[in-house]
Design a protein around this motif. Structure first.
Motif, PDB file in Angstrom:
ATOM      1  N   LYS A  82      -9.099  -1.876  31.944  1.00 37.52           N
ATOM      2  CA  LYS A  82      -8.812  -2.863  30.916  1.00 37.52           C
ATOM      3  C   LYS A  82      -7.543  -3.615  31.257  1.00 37.52           C
ATOM      4  O   LYS A  82      -6.578  -3.025  31.740  1.00 37.52           O
ATOM      5  CB  LYS A  82      -8.677  -2.177  29.561  1.00 37.52           C
ATOM      6  CG  LYS A  82      -7.866  -0.908  29.649  1.00 37.52           C
ATOM      7  CD  LYS A  82      -8.221   0.054  28.543  1.00 37.52           C
ATOM      8  CE  LYS A  82      -7.656  -0.369  27.215  1.00 37.52           C
ATOM      9  NZ  LYS A  82      -7.868   0.652  26.181  1.00 37.52           N
ATOM     10  N   ARG A 112     -13.057  -3.109  21.048  1.00 37.89           N
ATOM     11  CA  ARG A 112     -11.993  -2.776  21.995  1.00 37.89           C
ATOM     12  C   ARG A 112     -12.404  -3.088  23.427  1.00 37.89           C
ATOM     13  O   ARG A 112     -11.638  -2.858  24.362  1.00 37.89           O
ATOM     14  CB  ARG A 112     -11.641  -1.299  21.872  1.00 37.89           C
ATOM     15  CG  ARG A 112     -10.989  -0.984  20.534  1.00 37.89           C
ATOM     16  CD  ARG A 112     -10.147   0.272  20.639  1.00 37.89           C
ATOM     17  NE  ARG A 112     -10.916   1.419  21.086  1.00 37.89           N
ATOM     18  CZ  ARG A 112     -10.383   2.443  21.752  1.00 37.89           C
ATOM     19  NH1 ARG A 112      -9.115   2.439  22.068  1.00 37.89           N
ATOM     20  NH2 ARG A 112     -11.124   3.455  22.092  1.00 37.89           N
ATOM     21  N   CYS A 156      -5.574  -8.601  26.516  1.00 35.97           N
ATOM     22  CA  CYS A 156      -6.464  -9.306  25.587  1.00 35.97           C
ATOM     23  C   CYS A 156      -6.469  -8.612  24.218  1.00 35.97           C
ATOM     24  O   CYS A 156      -6.043  -7.471  24.097  1.00 35.97           O
ATOM     25  CB  CYS A 156      -7.872  -9.370  26.157  1.00 35.97           C
ATOM     26  SG  CYS A 156      -8.647  -7.769  26.382  1.00 35.97           S
ATOM     27  N   THR A 157      -6.960  -9.336  23.218  1.00 30.34           N
ATOM     28  CA  THR A 157      -6.978  -8.800  21.850  1.00 30.34           C
ATOM     29  C   THR A 157      -7.678  -7.444  21.758  1.00 30.34           C
ATOM     30  O   THR A 157      -7.131  -6.519  21.162  1.00 30.34           O
ATOM     31  CB  THR A 157      -7.660  -9.799  20.900  1.00 30.34           C
ATOM     32  OG1 THR A 157      -7.037 -11.066  21.059  1.00 30.34           O
ATOM     33  CG2 THR A 157      -7.550  -9.346  19.463  1.00 30.34           C
ATOM     34  N   PRO A 158      -8.871  -7.334  22.306  1.00 32.30           N
ATOM     35  CA  PRO A 158      -9.580  -6.047  22.244  1.00 32.30           C
ATOM     36  C   PRO A 158      -8.751  -4.919  22.847  1.00 32.30           C
ATOM     37  O   PRO A 158      -8.754  -3.803  22.336  1.00 32.30           O
ATOM     38  CB  PRO A 158     -10.840  -6.303  23.073  1.00 32.30           C
ATOM     39  CG  PRO A 158     -11.022  -7.787  23.076  1.00 32.30           C
ATOM     40  CD  PRO A 158      -9.635  -8.358  23.011  1.00 32.30           C
ATOM     41  N   CYS A 159      -8.072  -5.235  23.927  1.00 31.30           N
ATOM     42  CA  CYS A 159      -7.275  -4.208  24.599  1.00 31.30           C
ATOM     43  C   CYS A 159      -6.091  -3.796  23.725  1.00 31.30           C
ATOM     44  O   CYS A 159      -5.660  -2.648  23.737  1.00 31.30           O
ATOM     45  CB  CYS A 159      -6.764  -4.723  25.943  1.00 31.30           C
ATOM     46  SG  CYS A 159      -8.026  -4.705  27.230  1.00 31.30           S
ATOM     47  N   LEU A 160      -5.573  -4.747  22.968  1.00 32.79           N
ATOM     48  CA  LEU A 160      -4.425  -4.461  22.113  1.00 32.79           C
ATOM     49  C   LEU A 160      -4.813  -3.559  20.945  1.00 32.79           C
ATOM     50  O   LEU A 160      -3.960  -2.928  20.318  1.00 32.79           O
ATOM     51  CB  LEU A 160      -3.842  -5.776  21.588  1.00 32.79           C
ATOM     52  CG  LEU A 160      -3.220  -6.632  22.697  1.00 32.79           C
ATOM     53  CD1 LEU A 160      -2.835  -7.996  22.148  1.00 32.79           C
ATOM     54  CD2 LEU A 160      -2.013  -5.933  23.310  1.00 32.79           C
ATOM     55  N   ARG A 161      -6.104  -3.539  20.679  1.00 34.30           N
ATOM     56  CA  ARG A 161      -6.588  -2.694  19.589  1.00 34.30           C
ATOM     57  C   ARG A 161      -6.428  -1.233  19.999  1.00 34.30           C
ATOM     58  O   ARG A 161      -6.811  -0.847  21.086  1.00 34.30           O
ATOM     59  CB  ARG A 161      -8.065  -2.999  19.310  1.00 34.30           C
ATOM     60  CG  ARG A 161      -8.443  -2.700  17.894  1.00 34.30           C
ATOM     61  CD  ARG A 161      -9.921  -3.035  17.665  1.00 34.30           C
ATOM     62  NE  ARG A 161     -10.306  -2.824  16.285  1.00 34.30           N
ATOM     63  CZ  ARG A 161     -10.228  -3.759  15.355  1.00 34.30           C
ATOM     64  NH1 ARG A 161      -9.800  -4.965  15.673  1.00 34.30           N
ATOM     65  NH2 ARG A 161     -10.571  -3.494  14.110  1.00 34.30           N
ATOM     66  N   HIS A 182       0.763  -8.087  31.845  1.00 32.46           N
ATOM     67  CA  HIS A 182       1.367  -9.115  31.003  1.00 32.46           C
ATOM     68  C   HIS A 182       2.158 -10.102  31.848  1.00 32.46           C
ATOM     69  O   HIS A 182       2.107 -11.307  31.646  1.00 32.46           O
ATOM     70  CB  HIS A 182       2.305  -8.451  29.999  1.00 32.46           C
ATOM     71  CG  HIS A 182       1.559  -7.906  28.823  1.00 32.46           C
ATOM     72  ND1 HIS A 182       1.935  -8.149  27.532  1.00 32.46           N
ATOM     73  CD2 HIS A 182       0.434  -7.138  28.751  1.00 32.46           C
ATOM     74  CE1 HIS A 182       1.078  -7.545  26.710  1.00 32.46           C
ATOM     75  NE2 HIS A 182       0.178  -6.918  27.411  1.00 32.46           N
ATOM     76  N   CYS A 215     -12.615  -4.764  26.634  1.00 28.62           N
ATOM     77  CA  CYS A 215     -11.752  -5.753  27.291  1.00 28.62           C
ATOM     78  C   CYS A 215     -12.528  -7.024  27.631  1.00 28.62           C
ATOM     79  O   CYS A 215     -13.663  -6.969  28.101  1.00 28.62           O
ATOM     80  CB  CYS A 215     -11.168  -5.153  28.560  1.00 28.62           C
ATOM     81  SG  CYS A 215     -10.145  -6.301  29.493  1.00 28.62           S
ATOM     82  N   GLU A 216     -11.895  -8.158  27.372  1.00 26.24           N
ATOM     83  CA  GLU A 216     -12.539  -9.448  27.646  1.00 26.24           C
ATOM     84  C   GLU A 216     -12.898  -9.557  29.128  1.00 26.24           C
ATOM     85  O   GLU A 216     -13.885 -10.177  29.502  1.00 26.24           O
ATOM     86  CB  GLU A 216     -11.597 -10.587  27.264  1.00 26.24           C
ATOM     87  CG  GLU A 216     -11.335 -10.652  25.767  1.00 26.24           C
ATOM     88  CD  GLU A 216     -12.583 -11.105  25.024  1.00 26.24           C
ATOM     89  OE1 GLU A 216     -13.445 -11.732  25.654  1.00 26.24           O
ATOM     90  OE2 GLU A 216     -12.700 -10.820  23.819  1.00 26.24           O
TER      91      GLU A 216
END
Length: 137
Positions: free
Chosen positions: A77, A109, A81-86, A49, A111-112
DNA sequence: CCAAACGTCGTC
DNA sequence: GACGACGTTTGG
Protein backbone atom coordinates in the motif's frame (compact mmCIF):
# COMPACT_ATOMS: atom_id res chain seq x y z
CA UNK A 1 -10.55 -29.84 -16.95
CA UNK A 2 -11.06 -29.29 -13.27
CA UNK A 3 -8.46 -26.66 -12.56
CA UNK A 4 -6.18 -26.11 -15.52
CA UNK A 5 -5.28 -22.51 -14.72
CA UNK A 6 -1.96 -21.21 -15.87
CA UNK A 7 1.04 -22.21 -13.82
CA UNK A 8 0.46 -23.77 -10.41
CA UNK A 9 3.87 -22.45 -9.57
CA UNK A 10 6.89 -20.75 -11.02
CA UNK A 11 8.79 -22.32 -13.90
CA UNK A 12 11.87 -24.45 -13.35
CA UNK A 13 13.67 -21.80 -11.38
CA UNK A 14 15.21 -24.27 -9.03
CA UNK A 15 18.40 -22.27 -9.16
CA UNK A 16 19.27 -18.65 -9.59
CA UNK A 17 21.95 -17.35 -11.88
CA UNK A 18 23.07 -14.39 -9.85
CA UNK A 19 26.74 -14.29 -9.04
CA UNK A 20 27.32 -15.92 -5.74
CA UNK A 21 29.64 -13.38 -4.23
CA UNK A 22 31.02 -13.95 -0.81
CA UNK A 23 29.18 -10.89 0.45
CA UNK A 24 25.81 -11.97 -0.95
CA UNK A 25 26.38 -15.67 -0.72
CA UNK A 26 25.76 -15.54 2.98
CA UNK A 27 23.77 -18.46 4.37
CA UNK A 28 20.10 -18.32 3.50
CA UNK A 29 19.30 -17.66 7.11
CA UNK A 30 16.24 -19.50 8.33
CA UNK A 31 13.56 -17.45 6.66
CA UNK A 32 13.13 -15.97 3.20
CA UNK A 33 13.98 -12.30 3.41
CA UNK A 34 15.00 -11.40 -0.16
CA UNK A 35 15.27 -7.68 0.24
CA UNK A 36 13.94 -4.71 2.11
CA UNK A 37 14.28 -6.18 5.51
CA UNK A 38 14.70 -3.05 7.54
CA UNK A 39 11.70 -1.10 6.33
CA UNK A 40 9.24 -0.20 9.08
CA UNK A 41 5.84 0.74 7.79
CA UNK A 42 6.18 4.18 9.29
CA UNK A 43 9.41 4.81 7.50
CA UNK A 44 7.94 3.43 4.33
CA UNK A 45 4.93 5.74 4.53
CA UNK A 46 7.15 8.71 5.14
CA UNK A 47 9.16 7.87 2.09
CA UNK A 48 6.02 7.53 0.02
CA UNK A 49 4.77 10.89 1.18
CA UNK A 50 8.01 12.51 0.21
CA UNK A 51 8.06 10.91 -3.19
CA UNK A 52 4.40 11.70 -3.76
CA UNK A 53 4.60 15.35 -2.89
CA UNK A 54 8.15 16.50 -2.58
CA UNK A 55 10.16 14.44 -4.99
CA UNK A 56 9.25 13.95 -8.61
CA UNK A 57 12.20 11.74 -9.25
CA UNK A 58 12.82 8.55 -7.38
CA UNK A 59 15.97 8.49 -5.26
CA UNK A 60 16.62 5.02 -6.56
CA UNK A 61 16.02 3.30 -9.86
CA UNK A 62 12.63 1.55 -9.74
CA UNK A 63 13.74 -0.52 -12.70
CA UNK A 64 16.17 -2.31 -10.47
CA UNK A 65 13.43 -3.15 -8.04
CA UNK A 66 11.06 -4.57 -10.62
CA UNK A 67 13.94 -6.11 -12.50
CA UNK A 68 14.09 -8.78 -9.85
CA UNK A 69 10.61 -10.18 -10.46
CA UNK A 70 8.13 -7.56 -11.67
CA UNK A 71 5.49 -10.20 -12.22
CA UNK A 72 5.94 -11.85 -8.88
CA UNK A 73 6.87 -9.02 -6.56
CA UNK A 74 3.89 -8.05 -4.51
CA UNK A 75 3.20 -4.36 -4.14
CA UNK A 76 2.54 -2.65 -0.86
CA UNK A 77 0.00 0.00 0.00
CA UNK A 78 1.22 3.49 -0.87
CA UNK A 79 0.15 4.73 2.53
CA UNK A 80 -0.62 8.14 1.10
CA UNK A 81 -4.05 7.67 -0.44
CA UNK A 82 -7.30 8.08 1.50
CA UNK A 83 -7.99 4.35 1.77
CA UNK A 84 -4.50 3.79 3.08
CA UNK A 85 -4.97 6.51 5.68
CA UNK A 86 -7.95 4.61 6.98
CA UNK A 87 -6.91 2.64 10.04
CA UNK A 88 -10.07 0.66 10.65
CA UNK A 89 -12.11 -1.48 8.31
CA UNK A 90 -15.72 -0.55 7.61
CA UNK A 91 -16.93 -3.99 8.54
CA UNK A 92 -19.83 -3.69 6.13
CA UNK A 93 -18.30 -4.22 2.73
CA UNK A 94 -18.15 -7.62 1.04
CA UNK A 95 -14.47 -7.93 1.80
CA UNK A 96 -15.01 -7.31 5.48
CA UNK A 97 -17.92 -9.70 5.62
CA UNK A 98 -16.01 -12.32 3.69
CA UNK A 99 -12.56 -11.58 4.97
CA UNK A 100 -12.18 -15.21 6.02
CA UNK A 101 -13.04 -16.58 2.61
CA UNK A 102 -12.28 -13.60 0.41
CA UNK A 103 -8.97 -12.95 2.05
CA UNK A 104 -8.99 -9.34 0.92
CA UNK A 105 -8.62 -6.00 2.63
CA UNK A 106 -11.65 -3.81 3.32
CA UNK A 107 -12.79 -2.09 0.14
CA UNK A 108 -12.61 1.22 1.92
CA UNK A 109 -9.03 0.55 2.82
CA UNK A 110 -7.97 -0.81 -0.54
CA UNK A 111 -5.05 1.28 -1.72
CA UNK A 112 -5.79 3.33 -4.83
CA UNK A 113 -2.55 2.09 -6.30
CA UNK A 114 -3.32 -1.55 -5.71
CA UNK A 115 -6.74 -1.11 -7.30
CA UNK A 116 -5.00 -0.59 -10.60
CA UNK A 117 -3.53 -3.45 -12.52
CA UNK A 118 0.16 -4.04 -12.26
CA UNK A 119 0.64 -2.98 -15.88
CA UNK A 120 -1.29 0.26 -15.45
CA UNK A 121 0.48 1.04 -12.25
CA UNK A 122 3.89 0.38 -13.77
CA UNK A 123 3.02 2.57 -16.73
CA UNK A 124 1.91 5.45 -14.55
CA UNK A 125 4.58 8.18 -14.65
CA UNK A 126 3.38 9.73 -11.43
CA UNK A 127 2.21 8.42 -8.10
CA UNK A 128 -1.51 8.87 -7.39
CA UNK A 129 -3.09 12.30 -7.43
CA UNK A 130 -3.63 12.08 -11.16
CA UNK A 131 -7.21 11.04 -11.84
CA UNK A 132 -6.78 12.20 -15.38
CA UNK A 133 -10.18 13.29 -16.66
CA UNK A 134 -9.22 12.56 -20.20
CA UNK A 135 -10.50 9.02 -20.01
CA UNK A 136 -7.75 7.60 -22.11
CA UNK A 137 -8.91 4.23 -23.30
C1' DC B 1 3.63 -20.33 12.79
C1' DC B 2 -0.42 -17.48 11.95
C1' DA B 3 -3.17 -13.80 10.17
C1' DA B 4 -3.70 -10.38 6.74
C1' DA B 5 -3.51 -9.05 2.11
C1' DC B 6 -2.15 -9.10 -2.87
C1' DG B 7 -2.47 -11.38 -7.58
C1' DT B 8 -4.67 -14.09 -10.85
C1' DC B 9 -8.34 -17.06 -12.74
C1' DG B 10 -13.12 -18.23 -13.14
C1' DT B 11 -17.82 -17.05 -13.25
C1' DC B 12 -21.79 -13.95 -13.60
C1' DG C 1 -16.41 -5.42 -16.63
C1' DA C 2 -17.05 -6.47 -11.76
C1' DC C 3 -17.04 -9.73 -8.04
C1' DG C 4 -15.80 -13.96 -5.78
C1' DA C 5 -12.70 -17.60 -4.63
C1' DC C 6 -8.13 -19.61 -4.01
C1' DG C 7 -3.24 -19.70 -3.84
C1' DT C 8 0.70 -17.42 -2.43
C1' DT C 9 3.35 -13.95 -0.37
C1' DT C 10 4.52 -10.86 3.50
C1' DG C 11 4.87 -9.06 8.05
C1' DG C 12 4.44 -9.78 13.06
Amino acid sequence: MPKPRAWPGPPPDDVYEFSMDAEEAKPLHLHRKPLEKTSPLSKYIETEHQQAGLFSLSPFDPSLDIAVDPQKKRRKKCGACTPCLRKENCGSCANCLNRKTGKQICKLRKCEQLKKRLNEWASSPVIAGSPDTDGAQ
